[in-house]
Design an enzyme around this catalytic site. Structure first.
Site, PDB file in Angstrom:
ATOM      1  N   ASP A  19     -10.518   3.102   1.877  1.00 25.03           N
ATOM      2  CA  ASP A  19     -10.770   2.514   3.201  1.00 25.03           C
ATOM      3  C   ASP A  19     -11.515   3.474   4.128  1.00 25.03           C
ATOM      4  OD1 ASP A  19      -9.623   0.024   2.687  1.00 25.03           O
ATOM      5  OD2 ASP A  19      -7.622   0.724   3.219  1.00 25.03           O
TER       6      ASP A  19
ATOM      7  N   LYS B  17       0.796  -1.234   0.000  1.00 23.96           N
ATOM      8  CA  LYS B  17       0.000   0.000   0.000  1.00 23.96           C
ATOM      9  C   LYS B  17       0.827   1.283   0.000  1.00 23.96           C
ATOM     10  CE  LYS B  17      -4.355  -1.653   1.920  1.00 23.96           C
ATOM     11  NZ  LYS B  17      -5.404  -1.390   2.918  1.00 23.96           N
TER      12      LYS B  17
END
Ligand code: ATR
Length: 277
Positions: A106, A70
């Site tokens: 997210d 990420k």
């Protein structure tokens, strides 16, 4: 039917074979009739830097990015959306007009799952457990909501929580404490677990010990989704609290990524059914 025109979407991770994303996205693609296929690409840690070139050469239209890539993918992107920049992590790459743009869905996912769980408006005090990558996205989401007056950030390693609070815009609303001193969680109207405690293969333990700080005036969200019914959520239910599992955040972050790539709002219920119990 896959044809010469079928667009490629996927997820990179390591490991990635147990990812729920292919099932979830292919179900949404089937339901919407869009001409894409979604696959899992196992990419070892050292391979992340080459993913940008691979996307360009192979014409991969979009990717989800999971552990451990990420942060690494930030090195080759042409653009980074403000939310992903603030969180310092990318979970979605959109490839359009020759540009690779990183997003983080997210934070959207956690707010959407709270909304779905009846928390349209968040309580003034929220307790957030954890200080890793997942906690950072949740903290960003919480601080984006003006009605949240204070976030109590608890972590086993308190220094890591201090660093996280300092790194965040709006960090003045964050109070840090060691996870072992969780008494003040009682004051919170919402408790969110963003640690990996309770996740398989170490299911059965709770980040809040015996859970005696939980009560019926609060909601408890566990972002762990394997297992879905964690020890923490069992404690929440036993205490009469509202218990929200991690499936909602998983599905909503995926739905937002789908929408970024295709411009089409996917059927969230179809995605949930594809991976739910
Ligand atoms: P992620 O990116 O999924 O958030 P991470 O960065 O490794 O993963 O963070 C894991 C989180 O779970 C951290 O908050 C970690 O606490 P530390 O910062 O003290 O390591 C927490 N965690 C994991 N296992 C734990 C355990 N057994 N007890 C307490 N906290 C734990």
């Amino acid at each position: 039917m896959i044809s010469g025109r079928t667009g490629i979407l996927g997820v990179i991770g390591h490991p990635v074979t147990h990812s729920a994303s292919p099932a979830m996205h292919n179900a949404a693609l089937a339901a919407t009739g869009l001409d894409y296929v979604y696959v899992a690409f196992p990419v070892p840690p050292e391979g992340a830097v080459q993913v940008g070139a691979a996307m360009r050469h192979l014409g991969i239209r979009g990717l989800n990015v999971t552990v451990p890539h990420k942060q690494a993918v930030l090195s080759f992107l042409d653009g980074v959306a403000p939310e992903a920049r603030a969180i310092g992590a990318v979970n979605t790459i959109d490839h359009r007009d020759g540009r690779l743009v990183g997003h983080n869905t997210d934070a959207y996912g956690v707010l959407a799952s709270l909304r779905e769980g009846g928390l349209e408006r968040l309580p003034p005090k929220v307790a957030l457990l954890g200080a890793g990558g997942a906690a950072k996205a949740v903290l960003h989401a919480l601080l984006s909501r003006g009605e949240v007056e204070e976030v109590l950030l608890l972590n086993r390693t308190a220094s890591r929580a201090e660093s996280l609070a300092e790194a965040m815009d709006g960090g003045g609303r964050v109070r840090v404490a060691p996870l072992a001193e969780s008494g003040s969680v009682r004051e919170a109207g919402l408790v969110i677990n963003a640690t990996s405690i309770g996740m398989e293969p170490e299911a059965g333990i709770s980040p809040l010990g015996d859970g005696s700080v939980l009560h019926d005036g609060m909601a408890v969200l566990d972002i762990v989704y394997k297992p879905l019914r964690t020890r923490l959520l069992e404690q929440a239910l036993a205490a009469g609290a509202r218990a929200l599992d991690g499936l909602g955040m998983l599905v909503h972050q995926g739905a937002r990524a789908f929408e970024i790539w295709t411009g089409v709002r996917p059927p969230v219920d179809v995605m949930r059914r594809a991976i739910g119990p």
